[in-house]
Design a protein around this motif. Structure first.
Motif, PDB file in Angstrom:
ATOM      1  N   GLY A  75      30.903   4.490   0.400  1.00 47.15           N
ATOM      2  CA  GLY A  75      30.352   4.475  -0.963  1.00 47.15           C
ATOM      3  C   GLY A  75      28.848   4.597  -1.022  1.00 47.15           C
ATOM      4  O   GLY A  75      28.254   4.442  -2.086  1.00 47.15           O
ATOM      5  N   ALA A  76      28.201   4.873   0.130  1.00 48.88           N
ATOM      6  CA  ALA A  76      26.724   4.938   0.128  1.00 48.88           C
ATOM      7  C   ALA A  76      26.262   6.361   0.419  1.00 48.88           C
ATOM      8  O   ALA A  76      26.987   7.161   1.010  1.00 48.88           O
ATOM      9  N   LEU A  77      25.037   6.653   0.008  1.00 48.09           N
ATOM     10  CA  LEU A  77      24.404   7.940   0.284  1.00 48.09           C
ATOM     11  C   LEU A  77      23.142   7.623   1.081  1.00 48.09           C
ATOM     12  O   LEU A  77      22.390   6.724   0.703  1.00 48.09           O
ATOM     13  N   MET A  78      22.895   8.344   2.196  1.00 47.05           N
ATOM     14  CA  MET A  78      21.725   8.029   3.024  1.00 47.05           C
ATOM     15  C   MET A  78      20.880   9.262   3.258  1.00 47.05           C
ATOM     16  O   MET A  78      21.405  10.358   3.449  1.00 47.05           O
ATOM     17  N   CYS A  79      19.563   9.069   3.239  1.00 46.37           N
ATOM     18  CA  CYS A  79      18.656  10.159   3.620  1.00 46.37           C
ATOM     19  C   CYS A  79      17.505   9.563   4.419  1.00 46.37           C
ATOM     20  O   CYS A  79      17.372   8.346   4.531  1.00 46.37           O
ATOM     21  N   VAL A  80      16.694  10.445   4.981  1.00 46.05           N
ATOM     22  CA  VAL A  80      15.546  10.007   5.794  1.00 46.05           C
ATOM     23  C   VAL A  80      14.297  10.580   5.146  1.00 46.05           C
ATOM     24  O   VAL A  80      14.223  11.792   4.908  1.00 46.05           O
ATOM     25  N   VAL A  81      13.320   9.712   4.821  1.00 43.24           N
ATOM     26  CA  VAL A  81      12.098  10.183   4.155  1.00 43.24           C
ATOM     27  C   VAL A  81      10.877   9.871   5.014  1.00 43.24           C
ATOM     28  O   VAL A  81      10.928   9.030   5.904  1.00 43.24           O
ATOM     29  N   LYS A  82       9.792  10.553   4.709  1.00 43.49           N
ATOM     30  CA  LYS A  82       8.553  10.322   5.455  1.00 43.49           C
ATOM     31  C   LYS A  82       8.097   8.881   5.209  1.00 43.49           C
ATOM     32  O   LYS A  82       8.114   8.405   4.080  1.00 43.49           O
ATOM     33  N   PRO A  83       7.670   8.194   6.288  1.00 42.57           N
ATOM     34  CA  PRO A  83       7.360   6.755   6.143  1.00 42.57           C
ATOM     35  C   PRO A  83       6.160   6.496   5.230  1.00 42.57           C
ATOM     36  O   PRO A  83       6.096   5.475   4.576  1.00 42.57           O
ATOM     37  N   GLU A  84       5.175   7.398   5.221  1.00 43.23           N
ATOM     38  CA  GLU A  84       3.993   7.145   4.399  1.00 43.23           C
ATOM     39  C   GLU A  84       3.986   8.110   3.218  1.00 43.23           C
ATOM     40  O   GLU A  84       4.508   9.217   3.296  1.00 43.23           O
ATOM     41  N   GLY A  85       3.319   7.658   2.156  1.00 45.03           N
ATOM     42  CA  GLY A  85       3.076   8.558   1.023  1.00 45.03           C
ATOM     43  C   GLY A  85       4.328   8.819   0.206  1.00 45.03           C
ATOM     44  O   GLY A  85       5.226   7.985   0.105  1.00 45.03           O
ATOM     45  N   VAL A  86       4.388  10.006  -0.377  1.00 49.92           N
ATOM     46  CA  VAL A  86       5.495  10.378  -1.276  1.00 49.92           C
ATOM     47  C   VAL A  86       6.802  10.380  -0.465  1.00 49.92           C
ATOM     48  O   VAL A  86       6.820  10.871   0.661  1.00 49.92           O
ATOM     49  N   PRO A  87       7.899   9.868  -1.046  1.00 49.35           N
ATOM     50  CA  PRO A  87       9.160   9.844  -0.290  1.00 49.35           C
ATOM     51  C   PRO A  87       9.794  11.235  -0.176  1.00 49.35           C
ATOM     52  O   PRO A  87      10.751  11.560  -0.874  1.00 49.35           O
ATOM     53  N   GLN A  88       9.233  12.039   0.688  1.00 52.68           N
ATOM     54  CA  GLN A  88       9.728  13.404   0.838  1.00 52.68           C
ATOM     55  C   GLN A  88      10.745  13.441   1.979  1.00 52.68           C
ATOM     56  O   GLN A  88      10.572  12.756   2.993  1.00 52.68           O
ATOM     57  N   VAL A 147      18.773   4.264   1.439  1.00 55.84           N
ATOM     58  CA  VAL A 147      20.184   4.181   1.074  1.00 55.84           C
ATOM     59  C   VAL A 147      20.326   4.085  -0.435  1.00 55.84           C
ATOM     60  O   VAL A 147      19.569   3.362  -1.088  1.00 55.84           O
ATOM     61  N   CYS A 148      21.289   4.835  -0.959  1.00 53.69           N
ATOM     62  CA  CYS A 148      21.622   4.719  -2.382  1.00 53.69           C
ATOM     63  C   CYS A 148      23.035   4.147  -2.444  1.00 53.69           C
ATOM     64  O   CYS A 148      23.985   4.800  -2.002  1.00 53.69           O
ATOM     65  N   SER A 149      23.162   2.920  -2.934  1.00 54.28           N
ATOM     66  CA  SER A 149      24.468   2.271  -2.942  1.00 54.28           C
ATOM     67  C   SER A 149      24.409   1.095  -3.897  1.00 54.28           C
ATOM     68  O   SER A 149      23.328   0.556  -4.170  1.00 54.28           O
ATOM     69  N   ILE A 150      25.582   0.700  -4.393  1.00 54.67           N
ATOM     70  CA  ILE A 150      25.614  -0.523  -5.224  1.00 54.67           C
ATOM     71  C   ILE A 150      25.316  -1.724  -4.310  1.00 54.67           C
ATOM     72  O   ILE A 150      24.699  -2.692  -4.709  1.00 54.67           O
ATOM     73  N   ALA A 151      25.743  -1.612  -3.027  1.00 54.21           N
ATOM     74  CA  ALA A 151      25.668  -2.752  -2.112  1.00 54.21           C
ATOM     75  C   ALA A 151      24.315  -2.858  -1.416  1.00 54.21           C
ATOM     76  O   ALA A 151      24.238  -2.833  -0.192  1.00 54.21           O
ATOM     77  N   THR A 152      23.239  -2.953  -2.208  1.00 52.33           N
ATOM     78  CA  THR A 152      21.924  -3.229  -1.597  1.00 52.33           C
ATOM     79  C   THR A 152      21.239  -4.308  -2.419  1.00 52.33           C
ATOM     80  O   THR A 152      21.717  -4.668  -3.498  1.00 52.33           O
ATOM     81  N   GLY A 153      20.107  -4.815  -1.890  1.00 52.14           N
ATOM     82  CA  GLY A 153      19.326  -5.765  -2.664  1.00 52.14           C
ATOM     83  C   GLY A 153      18.830  -5.098  -3.950  1.00 52.14           C
ATOM     84  O   GLY A 153      18.829  -3.873  -4.091  1.00 52.14           O
ATOM     85  N   MET A 154      18.393  -5.941  -4.887  1.00 51.58           N
ATOM     86  CA  MET A 154      18.014  -5.428  -6.209  1.00 51.58           C
ATOM     87  C   MET A 154      16.500  -5.402  -6.371  1.00 51.58           C
ATOM     88  O   MET A 154      15.944  -4.497  -6.966  1.00 51.58           O
ATOM     89  N   SER A 155      15.809  -6.444  -5.839  1.00 50.76           N
ATOM     90  CA  SER A 155      14.363  -6.543  -6.076  1.00 50.76           C
ATOM     91  C   SER A 155      13.785  -7.584  -5.138  1.00 50.76           C
ATOM     92  O   SER A 155      14.504  -8.341  -4.494  1.00 50.76           O
ATOM     93  N   TYR A 156      12.434  -7.608  -5.065  1.00 51.96           N
ATOM     94  CA  TYR A 156      11.737  -8.758  -4.481  1.00 51.96           C
ATOM     95  C   TYR A 156      11.476  -9.687  -5.654  1.00 51.96           C
ATOM     96  O   TYR A 156      10.816  -9.283  -6.617  1.00 51.96           O
TER      97      TYR A 156
END
Length: 1534
Positions: free
Chosen positions: A688-701, A713-722
């Motif tokens: 049920g999750a979608l995963m990608c890899v983005v550049k660590p710094e700057g814009v999430p490309q 990760v894009c999923s319902i099953a993650t934390g919501m906020s700090y």
């Protein structure tokens, strides 16, 4: 280049190694059974000697260990011998093993810095590892030669060095000189002198990569108590051998230090690997299949099992003997949770004002051995709809990191803490029994959740069980890299979805038994052992950390005993089991279908997995059972390897180039097999999750397929906020990854996991590190965990504790620098530890191609810990930066790490005279020249002006005012010891003159040395010489307690000044002829010694009158701070002009009293003590500075008692008062001390004014009436004993701030106060009447403009007339007294002061109405150090160093060839000595862009200071080179 691979979704890749048997490994070591069934060697090997594997797989992955071995072997071939640090005996940690408990090692939260590996007990840890390198130095550190320095014919250091070299036999075997009894006596014909040796050392500074060390050297005292420098010299020899390696190629410069601004120019490496794959595509996990009987919420699941299967076991807890302590059933969990829920909501506070309402946060404080109580409290909170915040038990008020947890609780608004009975009893209590408020914590109500303390809920009360929604379910704390603690909120729907995803991917079924070794309060332990287990009605066997410490095999035994299907462990637990496993027969792991490795994404977990499988495969463990997973507090479970029944489906492996990884690029390594990282997959994306890899710094490309980035990760099953941090939440939980064209890839937000990695073929997820552990050094990325893995691969068990290594970076000079700190075993010797350290440096350099800035070992059990025994990383870093880590061994290698120093300065050719000189302008600026008042134009009734000679002035005063008191000498108690009137002085001088003629048979013009203590005898002897026509030379008498070092100086001055006789008192006369004296010098060669305590009765027939005022009046002998002895000729004209100038500047008349607390042997101190009173007629109150050591208040009390308006002192006197009387101002006030009459208090000095000291003196005594403007400084030098002196009239001295960086380039740039790199300079007093000053370029001798830095030149009537003799350098001195400018006014004769400074025309006006010119002295040319083409003044570096640590009392620096040596005096325990080394190095790098060559830590009082309070840096240097300082610690950093 390494081959690269393009990784695209679903495509197999050329060159990608995902087969379970790596070709690289199998080619190299085919004997290794892997977890493949067709290799049968495994069983046989395991049965015969399972330990063989442990040593092979011991500390890092196979490839890694081999790489480290190979790297070290490479260094071994080079015959490397790094000199070992040595230190004072008292500093060597000599403790018995019994004094130590083995350190707890982390079960821990790596997020808190626990490198989750450790040894359960020291005995079990002592696995015999094969030696990769033979011992380098066998006994070199323990045997010290006690031969005397005279044997080899040389004297002092040179002889000792030759002696030592003769005894050090460099062996061919191993990689170092081995000093063994057999080889000590072989003489070697090597006899260079020590300085020559050291020079050789410096000429050979060629670093072999990564090993540029602080070598710590010390004098070793033999049994006879004679300091022997054998260690120093032998180690220097060893260092020379070490440094004869080819020098590392120079690295590119990062910024140019132009004084206008600091430019950072980051030049990318043109050869660095770049990603070449196509843009990655987001990977989707399998759909989350909704099973019909999945509950709508976790509470509903608990209700279901609690009512339909109340007897089913939910949780079994263990005691420390491994016996079941308690079984919590689902029925009990349900009923107790309801009870807790009711009590939280209804029994706290009042009915009208309950303390806790639904939605409020409460803390859960439970120990690690009580999961049942925690579970009840957690579910009680869920049922009450309050938000639990599980935290660690605070053990003391000052726990590492506990303060930050307190801040989290405060920000979450927590007012109630739930805890267990036992825990509540164990918390620290105040005197009245209440629990104190912990540091940084909010005020808490502690609520015990045991059933017996709770009220029963009424029959009609029932918790409201809803379907999972978006309300917060719980908050998990997370410690960041900097030590701050954040709370990650997890919603109820995320909680439920996560449990469903875990159930699906792990294939959990009802009533399965799961063994959990992990911390159940957070992370994987909480998700599997508390939450998902309840959803599936599983039975959890919880193994507490305390049991693992006693019995590391306990978890394996429980798996066998309960036939558990699943176990949740960390690689540390597998490692411990291996170490403790002694071929136990009854182990059977065939029941396990899944072994969850919680830290499977760590670089060292792969070795634990492989080694564990190798040993336990024969015990029924199947290869496919091992399931590493990756998780983070923000994204919960990121990926997990699925347990399969198909053993043909091999796990993924990648052997990646470390070089490529450091640039964020994936390269499968082909040729260079040393620097590789072997990574294992952590399974696939969660359902049920979608995963990608983005550049660590700057814009999430999105990254390319062969690029390392941060997993999102894009999923319902993650934390919501700090919690409470909306900005940080947005950057972490609400990320929209974009394609290269800038389009978002999804409308739904992604969560950053904090994990670095990539997605390989078949959708396998690989993790290569954590964002928190990322260190960017010179533009390349290194992971702390990788560096720990490399350090662990270097024979760890013997010298350091496996799980007690901390790696972090500190920012020094615009870049991150790597620091490694490890706990040293109490039983490892200094030598072993040093060997290990030098190997670690070599290994890290070879494998990661990065230098370690600092490697420190601390005693066992001293690093701050997390509650589960891991190292508290941020706290360790804080201690390191504060200088309170107290290491027992330190190695620093700044030379290899610091590659971004500014370019060395190239001197520019000067502009020719024609183009710049126009009238009184230079380069468009007014010429920097100034003068005091003109003596000829001052009209005053100065009677003394009529006389050409001081002797005539005295005779005139004896006739006109015979009873006027000129001199009063005070004792240490403040009483008048003796005094002289004009007539008494005249008569006494007559008798001395008669004695010189009669007994000394001296002619006029003969030189006489006056060796007296400060007092009245000295004055009388001086005028006696003038009356007899002799030339006096005042000489400081030898110190009775220190004849050996002080008498040779006296002898030298007597000889160099060609004195025909010595006049002195009876006491000193005896001293000069004593036995001690004859041991120090040849007493037979003294000229005649006259004792003036025994004077003749008659006066001389006639007094001598010089024929010409330009003849010699006296010689001023002094030793400069650079150690040069010179005598300056003072004519009668100059002496009279000098006295007149001071009389006018200070307005001195017979009615005045002046207090003088100075040494009367040279310079202005002598003139004020002996001459000025006779010329001006004022009374001088004489206070010998040595008396202040007995009574620090003596000087100020005298000033107050005699109502003095003008007083003179030295910096050392001022410092003595500031330090000695700081706390006594109130008692001095009550004794009537009043300084309100003081008009001028002048510090007599030959240096830049010490603003900090004068200001603190003014502040301190302000309450006693001292006016701040009264305190000022003077400036004099050899060629002119007083150029500036504040005096009575004229504007207050001004202070300017200049840029220190510009000063290094010999430029003056004024800046605002407080701006970076600013340096305050105070005007050195007002220019004396009759003095002219100009600022000239010391090289070209051309005049300079206003506010330009140059040498101060002076023209005036009281200049000296030349050197009588210079003991030292004759050639350089020829133009000191008669220089001419190269253009402009070329006629005037100037004297060169040898001091750099500048003139600045201010807005103020002086007495004559002219604009005031201020002179600022920067420092002596002799003392200035030319380093990297720039000019540094020692005082600036010393000031930076003193500021670094409270225990540094004093500091002195000097250059040694092209190295900077820093000597610091340590006030405090010797254990702090090693803390200073990194701090000093950092401060000098950061503020001055210099690498410190040597740090010497010494006792207080070792840095020599002369009577004027100036540091004798060259004496110190000579003492250092002759090995006479007896240092606590010396760190050579070359």
């Amino acid at each position: 280049m390494s081959q690269y691979c393009k990784i695209t979704e679903g495509l197999e890749v050329v060159a990608w190694l995902s087969s379970h048997t790596l070709t690289t490994i199998s080619q190299r070591d085919s004997s290794h059974p892997r977890h493949c069934k067709h290799q049968l060697g495994g069983q046989r090997l395991v049965n015969t000697d399972s330990l063989h594997f442990i040593s092979r797989f011991f500390s890092s992955s196979d490839v890694h260990t081999e790489a480290v071995q190979a790297a070290l072997a490479k260094h071994k071939e080079r015959k490397m011998a790094v000199p070992m640090p040595s230190k004072r005996r008292s500093l060597v940690v000599q403790t018995s093993m019994d004094a130590y408990t083995p350190p707890d090692t982390s079960s821990g939260s790596e997020e808190e810095g626990g490198q989750g590996e450790g040894t359960p007990t020291s005995s079990q840890g002592s696995i015999s590892m094969e030696h990769w390198i033979t011992r380098a130095i066998h006994q070199g550190s323990t045997t010290s030669s006690s031969s005397s320095s005279t044997q080899s014919g040389g004297s002092g250091a040179a002889g000792r060095l030759a002696d030592v070299l003769a005894q050090t036999h460099v062996g061919k075997s191993g990689n170092a000189p081995s000093t063994s009894p057999a080889s000590t006596s072989i003489p070697q014909p090597v006899t260079p002198t020590l300085p020559a040796m050291l020079l050789l050392c410096v000429l050979n500074i060629c670093f072999f990569p990564g090993l540029c060390l602080f070598v710590c050297i010390n004098t070793c005292v033999s049994s006879l108590g004679v300091p022997v420098s054998s260690r120093v010299s032998a180690k220097i020899q060893q260092l020379v051998n070490t440094l004869k390696q080819p020098r590392r190629p120079p690295l590119r410069e990062f910024f140019v230090d132009d004084f206008e601004e600091l430019l950072e120019v980051q030049q990318p490496d043109p050869n660095q690997p770049r990603p070449e794959g196509s843009q990655m595509v987001a990977i989707r996990g399998e759909p989350l299949g909704v099973v019909t009987n999945w509950p709508p919420s976790l509470e509903a699941a608990l209700q279901r099992w609690g009512t339909i299967s109340p007897k089913a076991p939910c949780l079994t807890t263990m005691d420390t003997n491994g016996k079941p302590l308690y079984v919590l059933t689902y029925g009990k969990l349900w009923s107790r949770s309801i009870k807790v829920a009711y009590n939280i909501l209804h029994k706290l506070g009042t009915k009208q004002e309950p303390m806790v309402r639904p939605g409020d946060r409460v803390a859960l404080v439970f120990p690690n051995n009580d999961p049942a109580a925690f579970m009840v409290a957690f579910y009680g909170c869920l049922l009450a709809e309050v938000v639990p915040v599980p935290i660690e038990v605070p053990l003391t008020r000052k726990d590492a990191g506990s303060q930050q947890i307190g801040f989290l609780l405060g920000s979450c608004g927590v007012t109630v803490a739930l805890t267990s009975d036992a825990c509540h009893k164990g918390l620290p209590k105040g005197p009245t029994g209440e629990i104190p408020q912990f540091k940084g914590w909010p005020k808490l109500l502690w609520f015990v959740t045991e059933s017996k303390h709770l009220s029963k809920p009424p029959r009609d009360w029932f918790p409201h069980i809803k379907d999972a929604n978006n309300d917060t379910a719980y908050i998990e704390y997370k410690t960041c890299k900097d030590g701050s603690v954040l709370g990650v909120t997890v919603t109820r729907i995320a909680l439920l979805t996560h449990c469903q995803a875990l159930t699906q991917s792990c294939g959990y079924t009802e009533a399965e038994i799961i063994v959990n070794v992990l911390d159940f309060k957070k992370d994987v332990g909480l998700w599997h052992g508390i939450l998902t287990s309840v959803m599936n009605m599983m039975h959890v066997i919880s193994i507490p950390y305390s049991l693992m410490k006693v019995n590391p095999l306990s978890w394996i035994q429980k798996v066998c005993q309960y036939k558990a299907k699943v176990a949740c462990v960390k690689s540390r637990d597998m490692h411990w089991a291996l170490v403790a496993h002694r071929d136990q027969r009854d182990v059977n792991l065939s029941s396990l279908r899944m072994l969850v490795v919680a830290d499977g994404s760590n670089p060292w977990s792969i070795s634990s997995c492989d080694a564990f499988l190798n040993v336990f495969q024969s015990k029924g463990l199947r290869p496919e059972v091992i399931c590493p997973c990756a998780s983070s507090a923000e994204a919960l479970t990121v990926a997990i390897r699925r347990p399969t029944d198909d053993s043909n489906q091999p796990p993924g492996r990648g052997v990646l180039s470390m070089q490529g990884l450091s640039y964020g690029v994936i390269r499968v390594d082909s040729e260079e097999r040393l620097s590789v990282l072997t990574v294992q997959d952590v399974g696939t994306v969660m359902p049920g999750a979608l995963m990608c890899v983005v550049k660590p710094e700057g814009v999430p490309q999105l990254c390319r397929t062969d690029e390392i980035g941060e997993l999102c990760v894009c999923s319902i099953a993650t934390g919501m906020s700090y919690y409470g941090l909306s900005g940080m939440t947005k950057n972490t939980f609400e990320v929209f990854p974009m394609t290269s064209s800038g389009a978002p890839i999804s409308e739904y937000p992604f969560t950053r996991t904090g994990l670095l990695g990539f997605i390989g073929p078949g959708g396998l997820v690989f993790v290569s590190g954590k964002m928190d552990g990322l260190m960017v050094v010179s533009g390349r990325r290194h992971n702390a965990d990788d560096i720990v893995a490399t350090a662990l691969a270097v024979e760890p068990m013997k010298f350091v504790y496996r799980g007690r290594i901390a790696v972090f970076s500190v920012t020094v000079l615009h870049d991150e620098r790597i620091v490694v700190v490890a706990e040293q075993r109490p039983d490892s010797t200094e030598e072993d530890s040093f060997q290990w350290m030098s190997r670690v440096l070599q290994a890290i350099d070879s494998i990661h191609n990065v230098g370690v800035f600092c490697l420190a070992l601390v005693p066992a059990n001293t690093l701050p810990k997390t509650p589960l025994g891991g190292i508290h990383l941020s706290e360790t870093k804080q201690l390191f930066l504060e200088g309170s880590l107290h290491p027992c061994n330190v190695l620093m290698c700044p030379h290899t790490c610091v590659t971004n120093l500014p370019k060395p300065r190239q001197k520019q050719p000067e502009i020719g005279p024609a183009s710049v000189m126009v009238g009184n302008l230079v380069s468009g600026k007014r010429i920097a020249q100034a003068s005091g008042r003109d003596l000829g134009q001052i009209e005053d009734n100065d009677q003394a002006r009529k006389f050409l000679f001081l002797s005539e002035v005295l005779q005139w005063r004896a006739q006109t005012t015979p009873d006027h008191v000129l001199f009063t000498l005070l004792s240490s108690r403040g009483t008048v010891l003796s005094s002289l009137t004009c007539l008494q002085l005249h008569k006494r001088a007559e008798k001395i003159a008669a004695m010189l003629m009669e007994r000394g048979h001296l002619q006029d013009g003969d030189h006489v040395a006056l060796v007296y203590p400060p007092g009245i005898d000295l004055i009388a002897a001086f005028y006696g010489c003038l009356y007899a026509g002799c030339v006096p030379i005042t000489v400081r008498p030898p110190h009775p307690q220190n004849i050996a070092t002080t008498l040779p100086t006296v002898k030298m001055i007597v000889e160099v000044s060609r004195s025909a006789c010595v006049m002195t008192s009876q006491v000193i006369c005896k001293l000069l002829k004593s036995k001690e004296a004859s041991a120090a010098v040849d007493v037979r060669s003294w000229p005649p010694v006259l004792d003036t305590d025994d004077l003749p009765k008659k006066k001389p027939p006639q007094l001598y009158k010089p024929s010409n005022p330009d003849t010699l009046a006296y010689l001023d002998f002094s030793v400069s701070t650079t150690g040069m002895l010179a005598g300056v000729k003072m004519s009668h004209t100059a002496t009279s002009a000098f006295c007149r100038s001071i009389k006018l500047q200070c307005e001195l008349y017979p009615s005045r009293e002046v207090a003088i607390c100075l040494d009367p042997y040279c310079g202005l101190g002598f003139v004020l003590w002996c001459l000025c009173s006779v010329y001006s007629g004022h009374q001088s109150i004489l206070i010998p500075p040595s008396e202040l050591e007995v009574n620090p208040a003596l000087w100020l009390l005298a000033v107050s008692q005699f109502r003095v308006r003008d007083t003179f002192c030295s910096y050392s006197v001022m410092e003595l008062c500031t330090k000695g009387l700081g706390l006594q101002t109130e008692s001095l006030k009550s004794r009537g001390l009043d300084l309100s009459r003081v008009r001028t208090c002048v510090v007599v000095a030959e240096e830049r004014p010490r603003i900090a000291l004068t200001q603190s003196f003014s502040k301190l005594f302000k309450d006693l009436g001292l006016h701040p403007r009264a305190v000022s400084t003077s400036f004099g030098c050899r060629v002119n004993l007083a150029i500036c002196l504040q005096g009575t009239s004229g504007p207050d001295p001004t202070t300017v701030f200049v840029d220190m960086r510009a000063l290094r380039h010999d430029r003056v740039r004024l800046v605002e106060r407080g701006s970076p790199h600013s340096l305050p300079l105070m005007e050195s007093g007002k220019i004396l009447p009759g003095v002219r000053i100009i600022i000239a370029n010391p090289e070209t001798k051309g005049p300079l403009g206003d506010s330009h830095l140059g040498e101060i030149w002076v023209h005036c009537g009281h200049n000296g007339s030349g050197y009588f003799t210079v003991y030292g350098d004759e050639a350089l001195q020829s133009d000191h007294f008669n220089s001419h400018l190269s253009f402009g006014d070329t006629q005037t004769v100037w004297a060169r002061t040898g001091y750099l400074g500048f003139l600045r025309r201010t807005e103020l006006t002086d007495a004559s109405g002219e604009r005031h010119d201020a002179l600022y002295v920067v420092g002596a040319l002799d003392e200035a150090m030319e380093l990297r083409g720039m000019r540094y003044h020692p005082i600036d570096i010393e000031t930076s160093v003193i500021r670094t640590h409270k225990s540094i009392m004093e500091c002195a620096v000097f250059p040694w060839t092209n190295l900077l040596v820093v000597v610091v005096e340590l006030e405090g325990s010797e254990q702090e000595a090693l803390d200073l080394v990194p701090l000093v190095t950092n401060a000098v790098l950061e503020e001055h862009y210099l690498i410190v060559g040597v740090v010497v830590v010494v006792d207080i009082g070792v840095i020599p200071i002369n009577s004027r309070g100036e540091k004798q840096r060259m004496h110190l240097r000579d003492g250092f080179l002759a090995d006479q300082l007896d240092p606590i610690y010396v760190a050579y950093n070359m």
